[in-house]
Design a protein around this motif. Structure first.
Motif, PDB file in Angstrom:
ATOM      1  N   TRP A 164       0.827  -1.214   0.000  1.00 52.93           N
ATOM      2  CA  TRP A 164       0.000   0.000   0.000  1.00 52.93           C
ATOM      3  C   TRP A 164       0.859   1.261   0.000  1.00 52.93           C
ATOM      4  CZ3 TRP A 164      -3.764  -1.506   4.582  1.00 52.93           C
ATOM      5  CH2 TRP A 164      -4.651  -2.498   4.140  1.00 52.93           C
ATOM      6  N   GLY A 165       2.174   1.085   0.085  1.00 52.05           N
ATOM      7  CA  GLY A 165       3.071   2.240   0.077  1.00 52.05           C
ATOM      8  C   GLY A 165       3.527   2.682   1.454  1.00 52.05           C
ATOM      9  N   VAL A 166       3.270   1.862   2.494  1.00 51.63           N
ATOM     10  CA  VAL A 166       3.696   2.199   3.848  1.00 51.63           C
ATOM     11  C   VAL A 166       5.084   1.609   4.088  1.00 51.63           C
ATOM     12  CG1 VAL A 166       3.164   2.028   6.304  1.00 51.63           C
ATOM     13  CG2 VAL A 166       1.301   2.175   4.645  1.00 51.63           C
ATOM     14  N   ASP A 167       6.004   2.441   4.554  1.00 49.21           N
ATOM     15  CA  ASP A 167       7.381   2.012   4.781  1.00 49.21           C
ATOM     16  C   ASP A 167       7.520   1.464   6.201  1.00 49.21           C
ATOM     17  OD1 ASP A 167      10.066   1.558   4.619  1.00 49.21           O
ATOM     18  OD2 ASP A 167      10.659   3.651   4.332  1.00 49.21           O
ATOM     19  N   ILE A 168       7.683   0.144   6.314  1.00 51.04           N
ATOM     20  CA  ILE A 168       7.843  -0.529   7.602  1.00 51.04           C
ATOM     21  C   ILE A 168       9.162  -1.292   7.573  1.00 51.04           C
ATOM     22  CG2 ILE A 168       6.891  -2.258   9.186  1.00 51.04           C
ATOM     23  CD1 ILE A 168       4.148  -1.737   7.930  1.00 51.04           C
ATOM     24  N   PHE A 169       9.951  -1.156   8.635  1.00 51.91           N
ATOM     25  CA  PHE A 169      11.177  -1.937   8.683  1.00 51.91           C
ATOM     26  C   PHE A 169      11.162  -2.862   9.902  1.00 51.91           C
ATOM     27  CE2 PHE A 169      12.166   1.973  10.965  1.00 51.91           C
ATOM     28  CZ  PHE A 169      12.864   1.523  12.082  1.00 51.91           C
ATOM     29  N   SER A 227      -1.749   6.882  -4.977  1.00 51.41           N
ATOM     30  CA  SER A 227      -2.460   7.093  -3.713  1.00 51.41           C
ATOM     31  C   SER A 227      -1.960   6.176  -2.600  1.00 51.41           C
ATOM     32  CB  SER A 227      -3.967   6.845  -3.920  1.00 51.41           C
ATOM     33  OG  SER A 227      -4.477   7.576  -5.007  1.00 51.41           O
ATOM     34  N   PRO A 228      -0.715   6.348  -2.129  1.00 47.75           N
ATOM     35  CA  PRO A 228      -0.210   5.498  -1.043  1.00 47.75           C
ATOM     36  C   PRO A 228      -0.976   5.712   0.260  1.00 47.75           C
ATOM     37  CG  PRO A 228       1.300   7.313  -1.475  1.00 47.75           C
ATOM     38  CD  PRO A 228       0.285   7.339  -2.566  1.00 47.75           C
ATOM     39  N   PHE A 229      -0.949   4.705   1.116  1.00 49.78           N
ATOM     40  CA  PHE A 229      -1.722   4.708   2.355  1.00 49.78           C
ATOM     41  C   PHE A 229      -1.188   5.757   3.332  1.00 49.78           C
ATOM     42  CE2 PHE A 229      -3.040   3.572   6.536  1.00 49.78           C
ATOM     43  CZ  PHE A 229      -4.246   2.914   6.402  1.00 49.78           C
ATOM     44  N   GLY A 230      -2.108   6.566   3.844  1.00 49.75           N
ATOM     45  CA  GLY A 230      -1.817   7.413   4.986  1.00 49.75           C
ATOM     46  C   GLY A 230      -0.883   8.581   4.747  1.00 49.75           C
ATOM     47  N   ALA A 231      -0.344   8.698   3.520  1.00 49.28           N
ATOM     48  CA  ALA A 231       0.627   9.761   3.252  1.00 49.28           C
ATOM     49  C   ALA A 231      -0.040  11.028   2.748  1.00 49.28           C
ATOM     50  CB  ALA A 231       1.657   9.282   2.227  1.00 49.28           C
ATOM     51  N   SER A 281       6.514   9.813   0.282  1.00 47.29           N
ATOM     52  CA  SER A 281       7.918   9.428   0.147  1.00 47.29           C
ATOM     53  C   SER A 281       8.483   9.881  -1.190  1.00 47.29           C
ATOM     54  CB  SER A 281       8.042   7.901   0.261  1.00 47.29           C
ATOM     55  OG  SER A 281       9.320   7.472  -0.126  1.00 47.29           O
ATOM     56  N   ASP A 282       9.744  10.298  -1.182  1.00 51.55           N
ATOM     57  CA  ASP A 282      10.403  10.755  -2.410  1.00 51.55           C
ATOM     58  C   ASP A 282      10.635   9.616  -3.395  1.00 51.55           C
ATOM     59  OD1 ASP A 282      10.494  13.302  -1.382  1.00 51.55           O
ATOM     60  OD2 ASP A 282      12.528  13.094  -0.580  1.00 51.55           O
ATOM     61  N   THR A 283      10.435   8.371  -2.941  1.00 50.66           N
ATOM     62  CA  THR A 283      10.716   7.224  -3.807  1.00 50.66           C
ATOM     63  C   THR A 283       9.473   6.695  -4.517  1.00 50.66           C
ATOM     64  OG1 THR A 283      10.390   5.687  -1.959  1.00 50.66           O
ATOM     65  CG2 THR A 283      12.631   6.517  -2.324  1.00 50.66           C
ATOM     66  N   VAL A 284       8.335   7.358  -4.323  1.00 52.57           N
ATOM     67  CA  VAL A 284       7.106   6.904  -4.982  1.00 52.57           C
ATOM     68  C   VAL A 284       7.259   6.984  -6.500  1.00 52.57           C
ATOM     69  CG1 VAL A 284       4.664   7.428  -5.359  1.00 52.57           C
ATOM     70  CG2 VAL A 284       5.604   7.472  -3.054  1.00 52.57           C
TER      71      VAL A 284
END
Length: 318
Positions: free
Chosen positions: A46-51, A124-128, A211-214
């Motif tokens: 969804w486009g959320v960055d999780i590590f 349309s990424p999530f939450g951004a 995010s700049d990487t979208v």
């Protein structure tokens, strides 16, 4: 919606901050660690960055504030639905038109099939970002809806100013800019019959902290986080935009575009600048002079000031 419930619950836990182990998340949700890992992968799509760090667990790469339907409904009088995962907020309202009350709103965290003008994809990424649509019944009919995207654009800029966020500009006919880059887009879709009311669905997608990487965006873009050092409260933004839209649309019903021309021209990103208007096989270059009372864009060329409106017109800076 049910298939997304577990992912949304995981996101709610992660949005509290800090690390959360797979075991902890699994116990809270009644699923295995392996199932947690699978859901995390789905959330990342969804486009959320999780590590993940071995021995600590999962953490969001940056803070995430989720929209809260109860907060929104406490403040707003408009009928509102928060649907976290949706194909398109505009399409959802278009499909519900016969049952909707004028002023009804749909808000989402993620659009799988977000779209912009001329059917273009809206990433349309999530939450951004914010994804917001409103249904409005315009009794004056479809012909009276000309220029509605201009009215909504003015309302958005003025709502941001009321929150202390300055410098956001307008680009004819349906975009918002900051620092010469696209910040948001407006899409107005309508249906109706000659002699009857116009049924309008007004949608907006605004980048807040993307995010700049979208990937998948075909023009320079920016996020609202670049326009302010303040923490952006997404719920308060939704409230401010809905209230501003309602007031602007009521004003528009009373006086048309007349009361918005000066307000638009004051915020026009390209007034006094050289632009190129793309109209199919014809290009027009000149100095942009704002809009007129019909919502047409005014371009000064060697032949004088000319007005252009509608159709497949695209504005570019020279």
């Amino acid at each position: 919606m049910k298939e997304h419930q577990v992912k949304l619950k995981i996101l709610k836990e992660l949005s509290q901050g800090g690390f959360h182990s797979g075991e902890e998340l699994g116990q809270a949700l009644g699923i295995s660690r392996a199932a947690v890992s699978k859901h995390i992968q789905g959330i990342q799509q969804w486009g959320v960055d999780i590590f993940r760090i071995q021995g600590k667990g999962y953490q969001l790469a940056k803070p995430l504030q989720l929209l809260d339907e109860s907060v929104l409904k406490q403040t707003l009088s408009a009928p509102l639905e928060l649907i976290p995962i949706i194909d398109s907020t505009n399409q959802y309202l278009m499909d519900q038109l016969p049952e909707l009350q004028s002023g009804s709103v749909c808000v989402s965290e993620y659009q799988a099939k977000g779209r912009g003008r001329r059917g273009r994809q809206w990433v349309s990424p999530f939450g951004a970002n914010l994804y917001l649509s409103m249904y409005w019944r315009l009794d004056a009919g479809m012909a009276a809806a000309m220029g509605l995207s201009l009215v909504v654009g003015v309302a958005i800029v003025e709502a941001l100013e009321s929150l202390g966020i300055d410098g956001v500009k307008l680009k004819w006919p349906n975009d918002l800019y900051y620092d010469d880059k696209k910040l948001a887009g407006i899409l107005v879709e309508m249906s109706g019959q000659a002699g009857g009311a116009a049924h309008l669905v007004i949608g907006m997608g605004m980048n807040l902290a993307m995010s700049d990487t979208v990937e998948g965006i075909d023009q320079p873009w920016t996020s609202l986080s670049h326009a302010t050092s303040k923490t952006i409260d997404r719920n308060q933004l939704v409230i401010a935009f809905i209230q501003a839209w309602q007031n602007a649309l009521l004003d528009y019903e009373m006086m048309g575009l007349t009361g918005f021309v000066e307000r638009w021209n004051r915020h026009d990103n390209f007034v006094g600048r050289q632009v190129k208007l793309l109209m199919g096989h014809r290009d027009v270059e000149g100095t942009l002079r704002g809009i007129d009372a019909q919502g047409a864009v005014l371009i000064e060329t060697d032949q004088g000031v000319q007005a252009f409106i509608g159709g497949e017109i695209s504005l570019r800076k020279v």
